[in-house]
Motif scaffolding. Sequence first.
Motif, PDB file in Angstrom:
ATOM      1  N   LYS A 378      -5.272 -14.309  -6.952  1.00  0.00           N
ATOM      2  CA  LYS A 378      -5.451 -13.054  -7.678  1.00  0.00           C
ATOM      3  C   LYS A 378      -6.769 -12.401  -7.256  1.00  0.00           C
ATOM      4  O   LYS A 378      -7.688 -13.070  -6.796  1.00  0.00           O
ATOM      5  CB  LYS A 378      -5.469 -13.298  -9.193  1.00  0.00           C
ATOM      6  N   TRP A 379      -6.839 -11.087  -7.435  1.00  0.00           N
ATOM      7  CA  TRP A 379      -8.072 -10.402  -7.080  1.00  0.00           C
ATOM      8  C   TRP A 379      -9.146 -10.678  -8.123  1.00  0.00           C
ATOM      9  O   TRP A 379      -8.861 -10.965  -9.278  1.00  0.00           O
ATOM     10  CB  TRP A 379      -7.835  -8.910  -6.917  1.00  0.00           C
ATOM     11  N   GLN A 380     -10.391 -10.598  -7.694  1.00  0.00           N
ATOM     12  CA  GLN A 380     -11.540 -10.870  -8.562  1.00  0.00           C
ATOM     13  C   GLN A 380     -12.543  -9.715  -8.471  1.00  0.00           C
ATOM     14  O   GLN A 380     -12.551  -8.953  -7.488  1.00  0.00           O
ATOM     15  CB  GLN A 380     -12.225 -12.172  -8.140  1.00  0.00           C
ATOM     16  N   GLY A 392     -14.347   2.103   7.074  1.00  0.00           N
ATOM     17  CA  GLY A 392     -15.240   1.245   6.314  1.00  0.00           C
ATOM     18  C   GLY A 392     -14.541   0.415   5.258  1.00  0.00           C
ATOM     19  O   GLY A 392     -13.331   0.427   5.101  1.00  0.00           O
ATOM     20  N   LYS A 393     -15.381  -0.306   4.504  1.00  0.00           N
ATOM     21  CA  LYS A 393     -14.826  -1.203   3.488  1.00  0.00           C
ATOM     22  C   LYS A 393     -14.745  -0.513   2.124  1.00  0.00           C
ATOM     23  O   LYS A 393     -15.406   0.502   1.881  1.00  0.00           O
ATOM     24  CB  LYS A 393     -15.667  -2.472   3.382  1.00  0.00           C
ATOM     25  N   LYS A 394     -13.953  -1.112   1.255  1.00  0.00           N
ATOM     26  CA  LYS A 394     -13.780  -0.554  -0.082  1.00  0.00           C
ATOM     27  C   LYS A 394     -13.561  -1.701  -1.062  1.00  0.00           C
ATOM     28  O   LYS A 394     -12.857  -2.676  -0.748  1.00  0.00           O
ATOM     29  CB  LYS A 394     -12.585   0.393  -0.115  1.00  0.00           C
ATOM     30  N   LYS A 395     -14.144  -1.583  -2.242  1.00  0.00           N
ATOM     31  CA  LYS A 395     -13.883  -2.580  -3.273  1.00  0.00           C
ATOM     32  C   LYS A 395     -12.416  -2.495  -3.689  1.00  0.00           C
ATOM     33  O   LYS A 395     -11.864  -1.397  -3.790  1.00  0.00           O
ATOM     34  CB  LYS A 395     -14.787  -2.353  -4.490  1.00  0.00           C
ATOM     35  N   VAL A 396     -11.838  -3.644  -3.940  1.00  0.00           N
ATOM     36  CA  VAL A 396     -10.440  -3.677  -4.359  1.00  0.00           C
ATOM     37  C   VAL A 396     -10.251  -2.890  -5.652  1.00  0.00           C
ATOM     38  O   VAL A 396      -9.266  -2.161  -5.817  1.00  0.00           O
ATOM     39  CB  VAL A 396      -9.969  -5.143  -4.535  1.00  0.00           C
ATOM     40  N   SER A 397     -11.200  -3.007  -6.571  1.00  0.00           N
ATOM     41  CA  SER A 397     -11.106  -2.281  -7.839  1.00  0.00           C
ATOM     42  C   SER A 397     -11.103  -0.776  -7.615  1.00  0.00           C
ATOM     43  O   SER A 397     -10.369  -0.034  -8.281  1.00  0.00           O
ATOM     44  CB  SER A 397     -12.260  -2.676  -8.769  1.00  0.00           C
ATOM     45  N   LYS A 398     -11.901  -0.299  -6.660  1.00  0.00           N
ATOM     46  CA  LYS A 398     -11.943   1.138  -6.343  1.00  0.00           C
ATOM     47  C   LYS A 398     -10.638   1.570  -5.669  1.00  0.00           C
ATOM     48  O   LYS A 398     -10.108   2.659  -5.933  1.00  0.00           O
ATOM     49  CB  LYS A 398     -13.124   1.420  -5.411  1.00  0.00           C
ATOM     50  N   PHE A 399     -10.110   0.698  -4.818  1.00  0.00           N
ATOM     51  CA  PHE A 399      -8.826   0.983  -4.174  1.00  0.00           C
ATOM     52  C   PHE A 399      -7.732   1.149  -5.226  1.00  0.00           C
ATOM     53  O   PHE A 399      -6.933   2.089  -5.160  1.00  0.00           O
ATOM     54  CB  PHE A 399      -8.474  -0.149  -3.204  1.00  0.00           C
ATOM     55  N   LEU A 408      -1.591  -3.149 -15.896  1.00  0.00           N
ATOM     56  CA  LEU A 408      -0.596  -4.198 -15.690  1.00  0.00           C
ATOM     57  C   LEU A 408      -0.240  -4.338 -14.219  1.00  0.00           C
ATOM     58  O   LEU A 408      -0.001  -5.449 -13.734  1.00  0.00           O
ATOM     59  CB  LEU A 408       0.658  -3.912 -16.515  1.00  0.00           C
ATOM     60  N   GLU A 409      -0.179  -3.242 -13.498  1.00  0.00           N
ATOM     61  CA  GLU A 409       0.080  -3.315 -12.050  1.00  0.00           C
ATOM     62  C   GLU A 409      -1.036  -4.075 -11.346  1.00  0.00           C
ATOM     63  O   GLU A 409      -0.781  -4.897 -10.450  1.00  0.00           O
ATOM     64  CB  GLU A 409       0.214  -1.909 -11.470  1.00  0.00           C
ATOM     65  N   LYS A 410      -2.274  -3.839 -11.757  1.00  0.00           N
ATOM     66  CA  LYS A 410      -3.408  -4.563 -11.160  1.00  0.00           C
ATOM     67  C   LYS A 410      -3.298  -6.063 -11.424  1.00  0.00           C
ATOM     68  O   LYS A 410      -3.573  -6.890 -10.553  1.00  0.00           O
ATOM     69  CB  LYS A 410      -4.735  -4.051 -11.742  1.00  0.00           C
ATOM     70  N   GLU A 411      -2.890  -6.409 -12.644  1.00  0.00           N
ATOM     71  CA  GLU A 411      -2.791  -7.827 -13.009  1.00  0.00           C
ATOM     72  C   GLU A 411      -1.767  -8.572 -12.165  1.00  0.00           C
ATOM     73  O   GLU A 411      -1.884  -9.777 -11.950  1.00  0.00           O
ATOM     74  CB  GLU A 411      -2.406  -7.961 -14.490  1.00  0.00           C
ATOM     75  N   ASN A 412      -0.761  -7.851 -11.685  1.00  0.00           N
ATOM     76  CA  ASN A 412       0.324  -8.490 -10.935  1.00  0.00           C
ATOM     77  C   ASN A 412       0.090  -8.522  -9.426  1.00  0.00           C
ATOM     78  O   ASN A 412       0.940  -9.007  -8.687  1.00  0.00           O
ATOM     79  CB  ASN A 412       1.649  -7.772 -11.234  1.00  0.00           C
ATOM     80  N   ASN A 420     -12.496 -16.330   3.261  1.00  0.00           N
ATOM     81  CA  ASN A 420     -12.772 -15.453   2.110  1.00  0.00           C
ATOM     82  C   ASN A 420     -12.397 -14.002   2.381  1.00  0.00           C
ATOM     83  O   ASN A 420     -12.657 -13.124   1.559  1.00  0.00           O
ATOM     84  CB  ASN A 420     -14.259 -15.537   1.739  1.00  0.00           C
ATOM     85  N   ASP A 421     -11.829 -13.755   3.560  1.00  0.00           N
ATOM     86  CA  ASP A 421     -11.498 -12.378   3.936  1.00  0.00           C
ATOM     87  C   ASP A 421     -10.076 -12.024   3.508  1.00  0.00           C
ATOM     88  O   ASP A 421      -9.134 -12.801   3.725  1.00  0.00           O
ATOM     89  CB  ASP A 421     -11.641 -12.191   5.450  1.00  0.00           C
ATOM     90  N   ILE A 422      -9.926 -10.841   2.942  1.00  0.00           N
ATOM     91  CA  ILE A 422      -8.608 -10.379   2.506  1.00  0.00           C
ATOM     92  C   ILE A 422      -7.815  -9.856   3.700  1.00  0.00           C
ATOM     93  O   ILE A 422      -8.280  -8.960   4.413  1.00  0.00           O
ATOM     94  CB  ILE A 422      -8.747  -9.269   1.444  1.00  0.00           C
ATOM     95  N   ILE A 423      -6.630 -10.440   3.924  1.00  0.00           N
ATOM     96  CA  ILE A 423      -5.739  -9.966   4.976  1.00  0.00           C
ATOM     97  C   ILE A 423      -4.863  -8.830   4.450  1.00  0.00           C
ATOM     98  O   ILE A 423      -4.677  -7.809   5.098  1.00  0.00           O
ATOM     99  CB  ILE A 423      -4.811 -11.103   5.462  1.00  0.00           C
TER     100      ILE A 423
END
Length: 448
Positions: A378-380, A392-399, A408-412, A420-423
């Motif tokens: 899960k995302w953190q 550039g990069k972006k925080k997952v929360s900002k995305f 609820l969509e975020k939770e799933n 540690n890198d997101i693919i």
Amino acid sequence: MKAELKEHIDKNLPFLNHKKLLIAISGGIDSVVLTRLMKKLNFDISLAHCNFTLRGKESNKDEQFVIGLGEKMQVPTYTIKFETEKYANEKGLSTQMAARELRYNWFDNICKEQQIDYLITAHHKDDVLETFLINLTRGTGLDGLTSIPEINGNIVRPLLPFTQNEILVYAAKNKLQWREDKSNSSIKYVRNKIRHKVIPILKELNPSLLETFYQTLNNLKASQQIVKDRIQNVNDKVSTVHKTETHFDILKLKKLSDPKIYLYELLKNYGFTEWDDVTNLLDAQSGKQVFSKTHRLVKDRECLILSKISVKPKIPFTEIHKGTTQISVPINLTFETIDIPFDNKNHQKKIMEELVLNSPQAITIDADKITFPLTLRKWQKGDFFYPIGLQGKKKVSKFFKDEKMSILEKENVWLLCSNNDIIWVIGQRLDERFKVTESTCSILKVTL
């Protein structure tokens, strides 16, 4: 009464004809009369009796009486003993609620095992009045006041048009035997108190109480239908369905004459009880939630999101080792490794064009840029990645915010990671660092 019951069934309950019926029988006058009538009308009936072991020898005598009646009428008869008080204590229920839960669960099992179509109960007109008064004293909406439905799923109550007095007359005329439950004369229970203390006084005031009550009941049912039509109309305007979620527009809800009442009508079938808390969500901060046993309601910006509570176990992460071709927990993913031939540049280019994927459902990545085992998690807070197609990069929360995803969509959402890198933000976006390029020699295709 036999002819009247047949006429009523043919006119209002014709689906009972030629079906297998299970009669819930206590041994009391109501269920005995019902059994006798249904047998005389040649219905395919079976009997089911619960011994709740609450009255010692008397409960056992009730059971033996029902067994004898079944043998005499030559119909299949099912009986069961329950430790009702023990069950009530374990579940934190009243004795009456425990008995109700036990018997209806058992009735359901019999119907499934014996392929029985309908459960028949002996409720009559007087029961409807008693239930109305009980619900009135407890505080209720129209659903409670309109009382006992004649048809409720596979439960049917064909004696509702008949009074207790009509049942007594029929039993006496046909010299029927039944069991008297002495607890029915006790005013320990609310229903008995209303039956023996309240209703006699009301009948003194109005000898035609049942007739006028049913006129009132019919008026209430007509009003209830108007309310249902209005609620359906409002629901169509204020709600939208998104896969497994229903979104209610807060601004539209607030414009209604009484948002609390409308929320109650819109959500009453989902088990919520704290209606002040539900109403307060309209002005709460995003993320505030209210729960029922089966559903939750979440405030998310300009809407309330209704969803079913998931009972899936929480899995912190899953490792995916080299050579894995498929996983099904916590989500379904397939993996396919494809080597790119270098015998012909044009051939290679064509293959690459056909293979390269970047969609919510499937991606292709450069297999040489990843390290096994991969991690599914899960995302953190603080997670970031390099969304393909962006600089550039972006925080997952900002995305998530930019994509206007609900809470609820975020939770799933799950992340596929190398070290540690997101693919891949699965179902959303591939990371730029792992995309396939002209120099890619081996591709890993991942499909959701």
